[in-house]
Every structure is written in C-alpha cells, then in structure tokens.
Design an enzyme around this catalytic site. Structure first.
Site, PDB file in Angstrom:
ATOM      1  N   ASP A   1      -0.509   2.379   1.131  1.00  0.00           N
ATOM      2  CA  ASP A   1      -0.524   3.194   2.350  1.00  0.00           C
ATOM      3  C   ASP A   1       0.905   3.332   2.841  1.00  0.00           C
ATOM      4  O   ASP A   1       1.760   2.534   2.481  1.00  0.00           O
ATOM      5  CB  ASP A   1      -1.319   2.460   3.444  1.00  0.00           C
ATOM      6  CG  ASP A   1      -2.787   2.805   3.383  1.00  0.00           C
ATOM      7  OD1 ASP A   1      -3.128   3.641   2.551  1.00  0.00           O
ATOM      8  OD2 ASP A   1      -3.566   2.244   4.167  1.00  0.00           O
TER       9      ASP A   1
ATOM     10  N   ASP B   1      -6.190  -0.107   5.055  1.00  0.00           N
ATOM     11  CA  ASP B   1      -6.474  -0.722   6.353  1.00  0.00           C
ATOM     12  C   ASP B   1      -7.724  -0.134   7.001  1.00  0.00           C
ATOM     13  O   ASP B   1      -8.366  -0.765   7.812  1.00  0.00           O
ATOM     14  CB  ASP B   1      -5.274  -0.599   7.303  1.00  0.00           C
ATOM     15  CG  ASP B   1      -4.815   0.848   7.461  1.00  0.00           C
ATOM     16  OD1 ASP B   1      -5.466   1.737   6.867  1.00  0.00           O
ATOM     17  OD2 ASP B   1      -3.820   1.089   8.165  1.00  0.00           O
TER      18      ASP B   1
END
Length: 1130
Positions: free
Chosen positions: A472, A793
């Site tokens: 990410d 996440d």
C-alpha cells in the site's frame, strides 16, 4: 449503585421479581438476552417491542444510557461480569508437562531402546553358574574382579537414564514452545481494543473488558467483539458469513434488523450498539463451546457416560449450562440450505490447513530419506553382529547351545540389538523439527522487537523466500500524517494555506460546515502531548488533514458539531472502496435538506454541475470546464505527489422528500466548493529499505487507490521506479482492460505480459489487488514460482492478504478484518519493518542449513563408525550411552546454538533461494563429506593403531561386562572434540573462511559450546562404567583437543577446494515436486483458517506431513559418496 439496584425491584410486578433477583437487580436475565439474540429481522424487532417497548427500554432494563454509556463504577462493572459473564472465551486447557512427557515417550526409537535396556537390565541380574562360564564362551575376562562383574546392570540403567534425559528435554521444549505461543496469542488479544462510551466520553478499552450494557461505537472495518442491539446506525452493512456462511452483506438498521453478532465484520457504515451478550454467551462463544474450546464438557460427558442428561440439566454453572440449549440456539445461524452447509463444514474440517512453508516440505522429505537410510544401516548392523557371533561360537569354535547358557547368549543378542538401535537413534535426525521450532520461535520473539507481530509461524520463514512485495502507499510508504498544502477555491489556486480574509465568508462557512459535518465524528485533532509537538490526529488521517485545514483557516469545527450532533445527521453514505466518496445529509431550518459530499476529485467533479466563484455565487461547471480544471489544477497537484480531494454540496428544496436509497439520483448535480491537495510525506527510511529489497532480488510494487500521477510521483520518491527503467504504471481500469478477454474473463497469459514490468497500480480496487496477487502467484513464466508478500489495512484487503504467501496487516491503521486475514502484523505500519522480516526469514533458512550441515556430518560419521566397528570388532567403538550423549549434543544443544544465530545485513545481498533450491547445496555437501572423511580417518586410525600410539591396552574384542578401556575412551573423547570444533565450522554455509565472524554476538552459541566441553570433562573423568569411560591423563586430553582443533584447519583446506570442480557432488533436500505444489494449491481454497493447535504441535506434525507423497529414492548421501569413489577409481 447498590441502592438503585434494590429500589428498582419496586417498579416490577411480583411475577417478575423472582426473575429480577436472578438477574441481580437488572431488568433482564441472561437467558432472556440469549434467546433475544437468536432472533433476526422482523422477529427480533417484534420481540424487542413486546418485551422492552424499544431499544431505549432495553437500555433502561440494563441500567445504561444510550448517550452517556455506563459509569466507571468498578462494583457495577464487576456485578455485570458476574451476572452476564466476561467477554472472554476460555481457551482449551494446555497440555500438562506430564502429558507432554507421555507424548515424548511415544517415540518408536525410544520405546525400542527402553525395551532393550529393560531386557539388558533384567539379564544382568541373572548370574549363570560359575563352572559353565567356560562352556558358554568368553563371557567375562579373568582379570575382572567381582565388583566389576556385578556392575553389568549399569549399562541398562544408563540407557534408561539417557532416555529419561532425552524425554525430559523434548517435553520441556514442547512445553516452552506451547507457552510461547499462548503468550503470543494473548498478546494479540490484549492488543485488540474497542471504542465504548463511558461517562459520556468515548474511550478505547481492551475487548476482554466489555460488559453487557456497554454502549459500543462501531465503524467500518471492525470485527464485532460481542453481541448487541443497534441503537443508531449510518448506512450499516455487516458481513455475517463467519456465522451463516452467506457471503452477501446484511444491511442493519434500527427499524429493520438491529441485531449485531460477535465475530461478524462491519463492511460499511458506522453506528452505536448496546452490548447484550459477551464471551461464552455470545453467538461466537456458543460455537466455541460446541467445538470444545470453551470448556472441557465433551471430556466430562465421556467420563460421566450415561449420567450426562441429568448432569447437564442440574448443572448450575452458567458457563456449563449452555450445552442443553445450544442445539436450539444454533438454528438461526444456519442458512436455508442447512444440510449442505454442514456437509461443507465437515469437508472443510477434514482438510488440514494448507501449509505454505517451503522449508517444512523440504525438511520432511530429507528427514524421511535419512531415517530410511538409518533404518537399513541399523538392521544390517544387527544382522551382521548376530551372524558373526553365531558363526564364530557355534561353527568355528563348535560349541553346542546349552540350556543353562541361554541367558548368556541372550545377553549378547540384546547387546547387539542395543548397538543396532543406537545406530538408528544417531541416524534419525529427530533434532530437525526441534531446530525448526527453536529457530522460528527465537525469530518470532526477536521480530517482536523489530515491530513484526507474527501470527503464523511459517510466515516468518516464507518471508525469506519472498520475490515480490505488493505494498500500500498510505501509511506504509508514507508517514500517514496528512496535511493540506494546496487548495483551489473561488477560481484561485493557492500553493499554501490562504489567508481567511481573502475568502468570501459564504465560501469559508460552507467549507467549514462541509468538512466538520461530513467526516466521522470520531475523527478529531487533539492538542499535542508534548510542548511544541505536532497536534495529535485521531481517526481517519485524510479527514484529520481536512479538519487541520479548518484550524489553519483560523476557524473551529467543534461548535459546528455541537450545533449538529451525530444523532441529528439525517442520512450518511459512508466511504467505501466502490464509492470512493462520503456524503452526509442534514435537515435545514426551512424544511429542506443539504447534502455535503467529499471524495476523490475526478469522481466527485464528474458529479458537479456548478462551482462557487470568488464572490460565493454559483457558476455553471461544464465538462470542458472540468477538463480544464483537471489539466490546470488537479494534474499539477498530483505531479507534486499530492492526493486531491473535492468538497461539494447540494441543496434539496422543502416539500417532496427525495428517495434517499437511490444514491445515484441523490449524489449528482453537486456544487463544487473547493479542491484540496493533501500531502502525505514519504517516510524518511523507506527509500533505503526499498533499495535493500531490490538488491536482495525482491520486486516492490505499489498498489494504491490514489490517482496515477500522485502514485507515480510517490513511487519515484521511494525509488520503486527509476528513471530510464522499463516499467509500467497502470490505473485499475486500464489494468482490467488489458488482462481480460472479450467475455470479461481474466486470462493468465494476458496477466503474464503485464505483471513482470508493472510497478504501480493506481486507482485500484481491492479486487484488482487480489487479481494481481493471484496472477503473480499462479504464473508459470519464470523458472521459480513467485513468493508474494502483500500489505493491507482495509477490510477489503482481506482476500488479497489471505491469498498472498505472506500477508502483512497494519497494526495502527489496519482494521480488525485485515489483521484477522494476515500472517504478520506491522506494529508500526512501517515498510522498513518488512525488510527486517525478510532478513529474519532468510536467517531462519540459513540457521536450519547450518544445523543440517553439522548434524549430517555427525550422522554420517557415527553411523559408519558404529557399523564398521561392529562388523570388524563385534562391538561398536561408541557405546549406546555415549551415542545418546552425542545425539543430545548434536540434536538439542546444536539446534539451540546454531538456530539462534542473529541475522546480518549480508543476508540481503543475495537473491531469494526460491522453492526449488535444495536445502543442502553443493558447498554444504562438500563440507559434510570433507569433514566426515577427516573424522573417519582419525577414528579408524585410533581404533586400529591407537593403543600403539598411546602405549595403552587395546579395547578391541573386549568380553561382555569388561571394565571401560582408555583406548575406547580416547576414541569417544576425540569424536566429541571434533564435533565441538566442527560446530564452529558449521556457522558458515557458503564457503566463507572466517568461521569466527560475529561469534561473540551470539552468547547462546558460546555458552553451549563451553557448557558441552565442561560436561564432556565430567563424563570422561567421572563417568566411569555408566558412560563406559576411563579417566584420561593431561597428555591424552591434549591430543584429543589437538585432533579436535585440526577440524578448524581442515575446514580451511576444504574451503580452498573450488566447489565447481566437484561435479560428482549431489545436492539434497529439494522442494516438493510440481504435482505436489498443485495439490497444496488445491487444498488452499478449501480451508485457510489457522488452527492454533496445529501451530502448537508443529514439531510432531513435521514427521507425519507429506509421508504419503514421498516415493522411494536412493539416498542422496550414499549416492554422493559412491559417485565420488567411482570418479576417484576412474
């Protein structure tokens, strides 16, 4: 609180008083609440209305306030725990030390040794009549005194003692391993906190402290820790598949379905619920109880047998009371096709968890091969010894088998049998599982300090083989401390925070309201903890940056929120990965409505038909205006690495109420207030960490929801893309277009053309991330299968995290769902921690290889010495007890010493080993055979001419029960000294010359080597008959040490020989074949739940896993030896 409890009885009629007493002064009993939580939808609402009027009535009965929550009154909280239970599901009882000892005793080789020792012990007490001893053959030396002949029992007793030692060491290792895992498990559980309202304040408390009556705040990404009833919700959608098996998300609302169940995931929206059932009384708790994890009911039932029906009914203990009701309680959780579900569950349960670990597969194969070789060698040893004895005694000497001599002959046979078993004990590398476990457990403990919380043990080692990382951007590569640095308002592009006086009051007012209201109310900016520090950002970081922007404009968002509290929000369309925007509707004083919307600029701008000019007036915003704005404002911001967010609003006139559920008709015709550029600076340590990854042969790819220009700018800053490189940066749409055929199906060949060059995937959905990860893993274009690590996440990253070989979840920003799906949790959300995980993973692999190099050298030497010695001298130069001591050194101590070597940066300078690289490389095979040759030459020289060299009596052909000889003691001592020095050699496996490099950085290694040396002195000097040792003088000790030290010199000689010239050497310990990998991959989709028990028993499971797949192969070591001998003879 106590007075209130007493007075509350007066409010209820007499019929309910008994119940109230049972409920400890609360208005509802445990059984009532449990039966309430079984219901769904309309049934549940009807039940709530009939019994409590509404949810507020339920709160009153539970003596809690929907807005203020519970007070922090300790006595009240304790009382609730006593009546409604704790939010804790008791784990299965760990095995006791005695149970582990019993398990360790089940080892087949140990059982054989025990039986042999007991027979030996029994026979040693049988003394044949003296005059027959001559007739029965040379049983005892004439020089032997009476005391020595009575000491025949000692060997049997010593073997038993050694067995006890081995068993205790194994059991202790298992016990400490189990303890470590339980500690890790509880650490993970303690880290999990949940937001509740206490005394009107929102606080984070550990999940275990939740009680019935608590008001819990729930939001997108939460894993619900208890059952509850919804009080207020915004666009709430729950994934109940963990309970029902239904994958569709269930919409929850106060009016339609307010029942929220523990163990389910919040996929969208937010809200508040009153907790009604915790721990073993919650739906998850009931299932756990059924599985037997919530108590030992099943065992008790088995013991009680037929009495069980009565026992269950009469049992007053609440935790145990469930079994009777469980069958009914489970009903609502079944889906319509209940039968099929159960079948599916049964199938799932029967499929073991897919083991991803490359190392485990290789080790299992190798261990079984060595074990088989050992078995053959030990069998041949016993057969040769027996035949030799029988032929010599009955054929050559021509003696007859006399009845009174039987015990004497049996003693000989038992002795031969013990020698054979000893060969097997030494050959079987039972230290392998121990070494793996110690190495992994040690690494896991140390990785904690490097901010890696390992949830699944094998992930640690798999990480060492990683070839690709899909990361990410936000929070992992960047600091996730966002600030608005540019903005476009009222036809002006501001490169820094504008002066509020330059803005029209109307525009400024709209902006403040849009930001304050259309953000989660849990997001806020708090004063810094330290003087002069930065303000603390709590909640969603993007929203924090917008609230910070409001503060920079010298306005405050709190008065706006006080004026319009969360309960007054009319409708909320919460942010999700599909919308990429969030909208909130409020009621206006004139009876109309106003909608505020914010989100990714290119998405929200497409829905705008007007824009506010510098005077605060609406101006038409046409597609060509939008294109111009994208070119002049949004792209320049994105090229500076900024994330662009558009803030807009829309007014609905009073009168006819819009159809709020058709979102596409609501969030259109917006008026753009502003576009802001948010900077999320790259973490200072990330570029260096990415350089290390690239040098280590790992490709880093960025997968982000941001637009392509921002993503490209950040990727360049991080070093993911280098100028002049041939790489691809794609948006999600373009990526999908390229990988799908005309029918819209994903084709692996198309994917294979893209992923090798792909470095940035922007504006990607979680599905794109999963597709990319799956595509890379399934690809067959390289010579090795790719090993992929993924960071995530969000809730929707779950599938990609699960699919990856190693899933990293963010400890700070990560949702519970992401953590649940992950293998490792990054407690600091930092990319550089992933590099540490790679280093530890590679270190585990190397530690096991070091251990193997050491152990196989000892194995080869000990087996050949015992075998050859037995065949030539009818006795093994190394006695059973001595062999067991050597086995203990090389198994337990060596695995501790070599498996705890700390990692070095040098590990990151080589490419990943990959799945197909053998465990024992050619260099290691050269070391193993080279050192074996040295040791065998020394031992055979000592065996046949040692007595001449040292001028001592020969120990060869000694009769049964003769006292220990100095000759054989020197052989034993020299053998152990060579192992000790070779243990230092084994620290290096790639042919390095400096074997002492970093040795003092590992105190465990130094203390084990010195400790073993100390114990060896005690054994030789004071071991006497039990260890078959005779004390040595200083000169003999120095010779033993000198020969042992020769190992280090010989190691340098071996290192000089180039491995490339030794083509005859074979590698050993290859990974599983292609067919086997596909079997594993097939098993993967069946079940990916982590079974803690399997983790705990990893050491034992290692032996059994994969046995059915292994085909008989020629032993690699024997091949290598024969190959070299053949080459030599040619």
């Amino acid at each position: 609180m106590g007075d209130m409890a007493n007075s509350s009885v007066d409010f209820y009629p007499k019929s309910q008083r008994r119940e109230l007493n049972h409920a400890g002064g609360f208005g509802c009993t445990l059984a009532e609440l449990r039966s309430l939580m079984e219901l769904r939808g309309a049934e549940a609402i009807q039940k709530v209305q009939e019994t409590y009027t509404d949810v507020n009535g339920l709160c009153r009965r539970l003596k809690t306030s929907p807005t203020e929550g519970l007070s922090d009154n300790t006595a009240d909280l304790e009382k609730r725990r006593q009546i409604y239970g704790q939010n804790f599901i008791p784990p299965k009882k760990p095995k006791t030390f005695l149970q582990l000892v019993w398990e360790a005793l089940q080892d087949v080789t140990l059982i054989i040794l025990e039986i042999a020792a007991i027979i030996s012990l029994g026979l040693s007490f049988y003394a044949p009549p003296g005059e027959e001893s001559e007739v029965c053959g040379n049983v005892a030396a004439s020089a032997e005194d009476e005391g020595e002949s009575e000491a025949g029992w000692i060997e049997g007793a010593a073997i038993l003692l050694s067995v006890i030692c081995v068993v205790l060491v194994t059991a202790f290792n298992d016990w400490s391993k189990e303890k470590q895992f339980r500690g890790l498990q509880s650490r993970i559980e303690q880290e999990q906190k949940f937001a509740v309202i206490r005394n009107g304040q929102q606080v984070q408390i550990p999940v275990a402290e939740l009680v019935a009556g608590d008001i819990a705040q729930i939001k997108y990404g939460d894993l619900l820790p208890a059952d509850g009833v919804l009080i207020q919700g915004n666009d709430l959608k729950i994934d109940e598949s963990s309970l029902t098996g239904e994958s569709d998300h269930v919409r929850k609302s106060v009016e339609k379905d307010p029942m929220l169940l523990s163990g389910t995931h919040v996929m969208e929206g937010s809200g508040r619920m009153v907790v009604t059932a915790v721990g073993v009384n919650s739906q998850t708790g009931i299932i756990f109880t059924l599985l037997g994890a919530g108590g030992e009911e099943e065992e008790k039932k088995d013991k009680k047998g037929k009495q069980q029906d009565g026992a269950v009914e009469n049992n007053q203990n609440k935790a145990k009371k469930q079994d009777g009701a469980v069958a009914m309680e489970m009903q609502p959780l079944k889906s319509a096709e209940g039968g099929e579900m159960e079948e599916r569950e049964k199938k799932k349960a029967s499929v073991p968890k897919k083991e991803k670990s490359v190392l485990q597969g290789k080790l299992t194969k190798l261990a079984v091969q060595i074990g088989k070789a050992g078995l053959v060698m030990s069998a041949i040893t016993v057969i040769i010894l027996v035949l030799y004895f029988v032929i010599e005694t009955f054929v050559i000497d021509g003696k007859a088998w006399l009845a009174e001599c039987t015990p004497v002959y049996v003693q000989y046979f038992v002795k031969f049998f013990i020698i054979g078993v000893t060969v097997l004990v030494v050959a079987v590398p039972e230290g392998l599982p121990l070494a793996v476990t110690i190495s992994l457990a040690y690494s896991v403990k140390k990785m904690m300090k490097d901010n890696n919380l390992v949830r699944h043990l094998d992930a640690c080692e798999t990480m060492g083989n990683a070839t690709a990382i899909c990361s990410d951007k936000t929070g992992t590569l960047t600091t996730n401390r966002m600030t608005v640095v540019q903005s476009y308002m009222g036809d002006t592009h501001y490169k820094e925070t504008p002066d509020p006086s330059n803005l029209t009051p109307k525009n400024l007012d709209l902006l403040v309201h849009a930001i304050a209201i259309n953000s989660a109310y849990t997001t806020k900016i708090l004063p810094p903890e330290k003087e002069g520090g930065l303000p603390r950002q709590v909640g969603n970081k993007t929203e924090c940056s917008l609230l910070g922007f409001v503060l920079d404009l010298r306005r405050d968002y709190l008065p706006v929120r006080e004026q319009i509290p969360e309960e007054k929000l009319y409708k909320v369309y919460t942010f999700n990965s599909v919308r990429k925007s969030m909208s909130t509707v409020i009621c206006m004083p004139d009876g109309g409505y106003r909608l505020f919307s914010k989100g990714a600029s290119e998405i929200v701008l497409k829905k705008c038909t007007n824009i506010l000019n510098s005077n605060g007036e609406l101006r038409t915003f046409r597609p060509r205006d939008r294109d111009e704005m994208v070119k002049k404002v949004i792209e320049p911001m994105a090229c500076d690495g900024l994330r662009t967010i558009c803030i807009a609003y829309r007014d609905f006139p009073a009168g006819k109420e819009p159809e709020w559920d058709s979102e596409n008709d609501i969030v259109i015709d917006l008026t753009c207030i502003a576009v802001v550029g948010i900077e999320d600076p790259v973490r200072p340590e990330v570029p260096d960490a990415i350089r290390k990854c690239q040098r280590a042969g790992i490709t880093v790819r960025m997968v982000t929801g941001d637009n392509i220009n921002t993503a490209r700018a950040i990727a360049a800053k991080c070093g993911i893309i280098q100028p002049g490189e041939d790489f691809l940066c794609l948006e999600g749409k373009e990526f999908n277009r390229r990988i799908r055929n005309e029918k819209g199906e994903i084709e692996q060949e198309r994917l294979d053309k893209i992923w090798p060059k792909l470095r940035v995937l922007a504006r990607s959905s979680p599905t794109d991330k999963h597709t990319l990860v799956k595509g890379i893993i399934d690809s067959t274009i390289g010579d090795q299968r790719q090993v992929v690590a993924v960071t995530g996440d969000g809730t929707n990253d779950g599938p990609a995290l699960k699919k990856a070989d190693v899933g990293f979840a963010m400890g700070i920003a990560g949702t519970d769902v992401a953590k649940e799906a992950s293998d490792i949790i990054l407690t600091d959300d930092n990319f550089s921690s992933i590099v540490k995980a790679v280093m530890w993973g590679r270190n585990v692999y190397d530690s096991i290889s070091k251990f193997l190099q050491f152990q196989l050298t000892v194995n080869v030497v000990a087996v050949i010495v015992a075998f050859t010695g037995a065949c030539i001298t009818q006795d093994s130069p190394l006695k059973a007890v001595q062999m067991l001591w050597v086995n203990l050194i090389m198994d337990t101590f060596a695995s501790l010493a070599l498996a705890t070597e700390p990692p070095t940066e040098a590990l990151l300078l080589r490419k990943p080993y990959g799945r197909n690289k053998p465990l024992i490389s050619r260099t290691m095979m050269k070391n193993i055979l080279g050192h074996a040759v040295y040791q065998l030459v020394i031992i055979f020289t000592l065996l046949f001419v040692g007595e001449v060299f040292f001028d001592i009596d020969s120990g060869r052909n000694a009769p049964l029960h003769s006292p220990p000889s100095e000759h054989y003691t020197i052989i034993f001592n020299t053998f152990v000294m060579m192992q000790l020095f070779n243990e230092i050699n084994a620290r290096k496996i790639h042919g390095e010359r400096n074997v002492f490099d970093g040795i003092f950085g590992n105190p465990i290694f130094c203390s084990i080597v010195l400790g073993t040396f100390g114990i060896q002195i005690v054994i030789v000097q004071f071991g006497g008959k039990p260890f078959s040792c005779s004390p040595l003088n200083a000169q003999q000790w120095l010779w033993c040490l000198f020969v042992g030290f020769g190992e280090l010199v010989w190691g340098q000689v071996i290192a000089t020989i180039p491995t490339s010239h030794l083509k005859c050497l074979k590698e050993a310990g290859h990974g599983p074949g292609k067919d086997e990998i596909t079997d594993e991959e097939m098993a993967e989709d069946e079940e990916e739940i982590d079974h803690a028990e399997r983790e705990l028993r990893r050491g034992q499971i290692l032996w059994f896993r994969g046995l059915n797949r292994i085909q008989t192969q020629q032993k690699e070591l024997m091949n290598a030896v024969l190959g070299c001998m053949n080459r030599g003879s040619l």
